[in-house]
Design a protein around this motif. Structure first.
Motif, PDB file in Angstrom:
ATOM      1  N   UNK A 125       0.856  -1.188   0.000  1.00  0.00           N
ATOM      2  CA  UNK A 125       0.000   0.000   0.000  1.00  0.00           C
ATOM      3  C   UNK A 125       0.895   1.242   0.000  1.00  0.00           C
ATOM      4  N   UNK A 126       0.253   2.401  -0.045  1.00  0.00           N
ATOM      5  CA  UNK A 126       1.056   3.630  -0.177  1.00  0.00           C
ATOM      6  C   UNK A 126       1.956   3.879   1.024  1.00  0.00           C
ATOM      7  N   UNK A 127       1.457   3.564   2.221  1.00  0.00           N
ATOM      8  CA  UNK A 127       2.288   3.820   3.408  1.00  0.00           C
ATOM      9  C   UNK A 127       3.493   2.874   3.414  1.00  0.00           C
ATOM     10  N   UNK A 128       3.293   1.649   2.917  1.00  0.00           N
ATOM     11  CA  UNK A 128       4.426   0.717   2.843  1.00  0.00           C
ATOM     12  C   UNK A 128       5.450   1.215   1.824  1.00  0.00           C
ATOM     13  N   UNK A 129       4.952   1.743   0.709  1.00  0.00           N
ATOM     14  CA  UNK A 129       5.867   2.293  -0.300  1.00  0.00           C
ATOM     15  C   UNK A 129       6.654   3.464   0.299  1.00  0.00           C
ATOM     16  N   UNK A 153       3.977  -2.658   7.254  1.00  0.00           N
ATOM     17  CA  UNK A 153       2.530  -2.462   7.229  1.00  0.00           C
ATOM     18  C   UNK A 153       1.912  -2.012   8.541  1.00  0.00           C
ATOM     19  N   UNK A 154       2.758  -1.674   9.558  1.00  0.00           N
ATOM     20  CA  UNK A 154       2.201  -1.297  10.872  1.00  0.00           C
ATOM     21  C   UNK A 154       1.310  -0.055  10.752  1.00  0.00           C
ATOM     22  N   UNK A 155       1.775   0.928  10.013  1.00  0.00           N
ATOM     23  CA  UNK A 155       0.997   2.163   9.881  1.00  0.00           C
ATOM     24  C   UNK A 155      -0.213   1.929   8.983  1.00  0.00           C
ATOM     25  N   UNK A 156       0.006   1.214   7.894  1.00  0.00           N
ATOM     26  CA  UNK A 156      -1.090   0.932   6.959  1.00  0.00           C
ATOM     27  C   UNK A 156      -2.222   0.190   7.636  1.00  0.00           C
ATOM     28  N   UNK A 380       8.820   8.169  22.891  1.00  0.00           N
ATOM     29  CA  UNK A 380       8.077   7.080  23.517  1.00  0.00           C
ATOM     30  C   UNK A 380       6.573   7.189  23.248  1.00  0.00           C
ATOM     31  N   UNK A 381       6.072   8.420  23.294  1.00  0.00           N
ATOM     32  CA  UNK A 381       4.652   8.671  23.021  1.00  0.00           C
ATOM     33  C   UNK A 381       4.156   7.939  21.791  1.00  0.00           C
ATOM     34  N   UNK A 382       5.044   7.877  20.809  1.00  0.00           N
ATOM     35  CA  UNK A 382       4.616   7.367  19.504  1.00  0.00           C
ATOM     36  C   UNK A 382       4.629   5.854  19.443  1.00  0.00           C
ATOM     37  N   UNK A 383       5.220   5.222  20.452  1.00  0.00           N
ATOM     38  CA  UNK A 383       5.426   3.789  20.307  1.00  0.00           C
ATOM     39  C   UNK A 383       4.167   2.958  20.506  1.00  0.00           C
ATOM     40  N   UNK A 384       3.189   3.514  21.242  1.00  0.00           N
ATOM     41  CA  UNK A 384       2.033   2.686  21.568  1.00  0.00           C
ATOM     42  C   UNK A 384       0.839   2.910  20.644  1.00  0.00           C
ATOM     43  N   UNK A 385       1.047   3.448  19.472  1.00  0.00           N
ATOM     44  CA  UNK A 385      -0.092   3.590  18.569  1.00  0.00           C
ATOM     45  C   UNK A 385       0.363   3.905  17.174  1.00  0.00           C
ATOM     46  N   UNK A 386      -0.570   4.446  16.406  1.00  0.00           N
ATOM     47  CA  UNK A 386      -0.211   4.819  15.043  1.00  0.00           C
ATOM     48  C   UNK A 386       0.674   6.040  15.111  1.00  0.00           C
ATOM     49  N   UNK A 387       1.738   6.079  14.382  1.00  0.00           N
ATOM     50  CA  UNK A 387       2.484   7.323  14.337  1.00  0.00           C
ATOM     51  C   UNK A 387       2.600   7.763  12.892  1.00  0.00           C
ATOM     52  N   UNK A 388       2.058   8.938  12.679  1.00  0.00           N
ATOM     53  CA  UNK A 388       2.021   9.475  11.339  1.00  0.00           C
ATOM     54  C   UNK A 388       3.412   9.990  11.015  1.00  0.00           C
ATOM     55  N   UNK A 433     -13.305   7.587   2.967  1.00  0.00           N
ATOM     56  CA  UNK A 433     -12.545   7.859   1.741  1.00  0.00           C
ATOM     57  C   UNK A 433     -11.239   8.579   2.055  1.00  0.00           C
ATOM     58  N   UNK A 434     -11.298   9.518   3.005  1.00  0.00           N
ATOM     59  CA  UNK A 434     -10.079  10.273   3.376  1.00  0.00           C
ATOM     60  C   UNK A 434      -9.038   9.340   3.969  1.00  0.00           C
ATOM     61  N   UNK A 435      -9.497   8.460   4.867  1.00  0.00           N
ATOM     62  CA  UNK A 435      -8.551   7.517   5.490  1.00  0.00           C
ATOM     63  C   UNK A 435      -7.996   6.577   4.412  1.00  0.00           C
ATOM     64  N   UNK A 436      -8.871   6.163   3.504  1.00  0.00           N
ATOM     65  CA  UNK A 436      -8.458   5.263   2.428  1.00  0.00           C
ATOM     66  C   UNK A 436      -7.418   5.889   1.517  1.00  0.00           C
ATOM     67  N   UNK A 437      -7.475   7.204   1.402  1.00  0.00           N
ATOM     68  CA  UNK A 437      -6.497   7.915   0.570  1.00  0.00           C
ATOM     69  C   UNK A 437      -5.072   7.691   1.068  1.00  0.00           C
ATOM     70  N   UNK A 438      -4.933   7.580   2.386  1.00  0.00           N
ATOM     71  CA  UNK A 438      -3.580   7.477   2.950  1.00  0.00           C
ATOM     72  C   UNK A 438      -2.897   6.188   2.501  1.00  0.00           C
TER      73      UNK A 438
END
Ligand SMILES: Nc1nc2c(ncn2[C@@H]2O[C@H](COP(=O)(O)OP(=O)(O)O)[C@@H](O)[C@H]2O)c(=O)[nH]1
Ligand SMILES: [Mg+2]
Length: 459
Positions: A125-129, A153-156, A380-388, A433-438
Motif C-alpha cells: 500500500x502507499x504507506x508501505x511504499x 505495514x504497521x501504519x497501513x 516514547x509517546x509514539x510507540x504505543x499507537x499509530x504514528x504518522x 474515503x479520506x482515510x483510504x487515501x492514505x
C-alpha cells in the motif's frame, strides 16, 4: 494483469559509481526476453537463481555478470523482473544500459517507478511504499527501525482498521434508512455516538503526536542563553568540529547556525542561536528575535547559563523553559565553585541542571546521556499507537476527523427536513474515503505522482 503491460523499464539501482558491483534492474514483459538475447545461456536458468555469464551484443562482450530473474507475479513489482549485477563502473553501466534501451518497448524508469508498479499491482500500500523510501534514505538507526516498521505495514494496518470501523458504522446507518421512524433508536443501539467519539479521540491523539514525523526529519534542539555563555562552544563539542565561531566577544553568533547530529540513533537538528540580551544593534536584535523563534519551535531546549555571571536575563529565560523539554547547562564550572548557584534552583528543580566546563571534552559524558534520555522520552509517546510520519498523513486524518465532527453535530441536532441517516452516511463515507487515501484504498490517481516523485531512480 498489470496496467503497464507494454513498457519494460530499466534503471541502475545502485548509486555512487564506481563501485564493486552495479545492479541494473528491469521490470516488465520484455525483461527476461531482452536479457536472454544478450545472454542466451540465461534461458535455461531457474527462476530466482543467480547465473554467471557474459553479456554479448553484436559479437562484443559487454561485461561478465551475475543475472537473476523473478517471474511475475512473484517479484518486487509483480511483473517479470531481472537484475543484472555488472561491474560497477560508469562505462560498463552506461554501455549495458544503452544496449538494453535500444530494444523496442524498453524505456528508462522514472523516479519511484518500480515502487509505483508494485503499488499498482497490489504488492504494497502507499504507506508501505513510503516506508520503503524512508528505509532507503534512513541515516540513523531509529529512522531505520521506524521505516522498517512502516514497510511491514504497521501504519497501513492502523489506517485500515480505522477505515473498517467507519465502514462498519456506515453499514449500520445505511441499514437504518429502511426504517425512517426508528433511525435514531437504531443508531443508539449501535452506540454510534460513542464509537464516533472514540474514533475522534484516536484521530486527535495521532494528529498531536509529532514524533513519527520528527524521526524522519530530525528532532530540533535549540541552544539558548546570554551572549558568551558558551553556546557555540557547546555546539562545537556536540558536533565534534568547528561548526560555530567561538569568541569572547559578545554577539559573535548573529544568526541561527544549524548542524545535523545522530544522538543514540535519533536524527537531531542542532541550532546554535544568537545570545539573548537587550541591544540597539538592528542586526543583533534580528538575531535575538530568531533565537526566540528557534526556542519556540524546538522539541528540546538547552539553556546555557554562565555560572560565573548569572543575571536577570537568565531568570527570564528560565521562566520560558518547559518541563520535559529542557535541560540547563551551568557552564564555566571551572571558574567558580562547582556547585549549582542557588538562583538556578528554580521551580523545585523541575529541570535537570548539569555543571559543565565546556572547554573540556569530557563534559560530553554528562550531556549526551541526558539528551538521549530526553529524546527517548519524546519518542516514547509514539510507540504505543499509530504514528504518522508525513504531513500527508496528518492532513488526511485532520480532514477525516472534520467529517466525523460534522456527523456528531448532525446527530446531536438533526435537521428535521432531512433524513438523519442520509446525512450521516455521507459524512461517514467521506471520512472513510479520506482515510483510504492514505493507504491508497480510495481513488488516489492524483496523489501517486506526488508520492512516488520523491523516490530515487531504480526503486
Ligand atoms: N573557562 C571556560 N570558558 C568557557 C566555557 N564555555 C565557554 N567558554 C569561553 O567563553 C567564551 C564565549 O564562548 P562562546 O561559545 O562563543 O559563547 P556564546 O556567545 O554563548 O556562543 C569563549 O572564550 C569560550 O572559550 C567554560 O565552560 N569554561
Ligand atoms: Mg555563539
Amino acid at each position: 494483469m498489470s496496467i503497464y503491460n507494454k513498457t519494460t523499464i530499466i534503471a541502475v539501482a545502485t548509486s555512487k559509481l564506481p563501485a564493486g558491483v552495479g545492479i541494473i534492474r528491469l521490470s516488465g514483459p520484455k525483461a527476461i526476453e531482452v536479457t536472454e538475447s544478450l545472454a542466451p545461456s540465461f534461458k535455461n536458468e531457474k527462476n530466482r537463481f543467480m547465473h554467471y555469464c557474459e553479456l554479448v551484443h553484436d559479437g562484443e562482450v559487454l561485461d561478465k555478470v551475475m543475472v537473476v530473474k523473478f517471474k511475475a507475479p512473484h517479484s518486487f513489482t509483480g511483473e517479470d523482473v531481472v537484475e543484472i549485477h555488472c561491474h560497477g563502473s560508469t562505462a560498463v553501466l552506461n554501455k549495458v544500459t544503452d544496449v538494453l534501451l535500444s530494444f523496442e518497448d524498453v524505456a528508462p524508469a522514472d523516479r519511484g517507478e518500480f515502487s509505483k508498479r508494485a503499488f499498482m499491482n497490489g504488492k504494497m500500500d502507499l504507506t508501505e511504499a513510503e516506508g520503503l523510501c524512508d528505509l532507503i534514505t534512513a541515516e540513523t538507526d531509529q529512522q531505520r527501525k521506524q521505516a522498517l516498521k512502516q514497510l511491514d505495514g504497521a501504519l497501513g494496518s492502523q489506517f485500515e482498521n480505522w477505515r473498517q470501523e467507519v465502514m462498519h458504522l456506515l453499514a449500520h446507518v445505511e441499514a437504518s434508512l429502511d426504517f425512517p421512524d426508528e433511525e435514531l433508536e437504531i443508531m443508539e443501539q449501535a452506540n454510534l455516538k460513542g464509537k464516533v467519539e472514540a474514533l475522534i479521540a484516536q484521530f486527535d491523539k495521532a494528529i498531536s503526536q509529532k514524533a513519527g514525523q520528527r524521526l524522519r526529519e530530525g528532532f530540533s534542539i535549540a541552544i539558548i542563553g546570554k551572549p558568551n555563555a558558551g553556546k557555540s562552544t557547546l555546539t562545537n563539542l556536540l558536533t565534534g568540529k568547528d561548526t560555530a565561531i567561538v569568541s569572547d566577544i559578545a554577539g559573535t553568533t548573529r544568526d541561527v547556525v544549524q548542524s545535523h547530529l545522530d544522538i543514540a540513533g535519533f536524527p537531531v537538528v542542532l541550532q546554535d542561536t544568537a545570545g539573548i540580551r537587550q541591544t540597539d544593534d538592528v542586526i543583533e536584535a534580528e538575531g535575538v528575535k530568531r533565537s526566540y523563534k528557534s526556542a519556540e519551535l524546538a522539541d528540546l531546549l538547552l539553556l546555557v547559563v554562565d555560572s560565573s555571571e548569572i543575571n536577570n536575563i537568565d531568570e527570564d529565560l528560565l521562566k520560558q523553559l518547559q518541563p520535559g523539554k529542557s535541560i540547563i547547562l551551568s557552564s564555566k564550572s571551572d571558574l567558580v565553585d562547582a556547585k549549582i548557584p542557588a538562583s538556578l534552583n528554580y521551580q523545585d528543580n523541575e529541570y535537570k541542571i548539569i555543571d559543565v566546563n565546556l572547554t573540556d571534552d569530557s563534559s560530553l559524558d554528562k550531556v549526551f546521556p541526558e539528551l538521549e534520555t530526553m529524546l527517548k522520552a519524546l519518542f516514547k509517546d509514539a510507540e504505543d499507537g499509530a504514528f504518522l510520519t508525513r504531513k500527508r498523513h496528518t492532513n488526511a486524518v485532520i480532514e477525516a476527523k472534520a467529517h466525523l465532527e460534522n456527523a456528531m453535530k448532525l446527530y446531536n441536532n438533526p435537521v428535521v427536513a432531512f433524513s438523519l441517516a442520509d446525512l450521516l452516511a455521507q459524512d461517514l463515507r467521506d471520512c472513510a474515503a479520506k482515510i483510504g487515501e492514505i493507504t491508497g484504498k480510495t481513488d488516489v490517481e492524483d496523489l501517486l505522482d506526488l508520492v512516488f516523485s520523491t523516490f530515487c531512480i531504480g526503486k
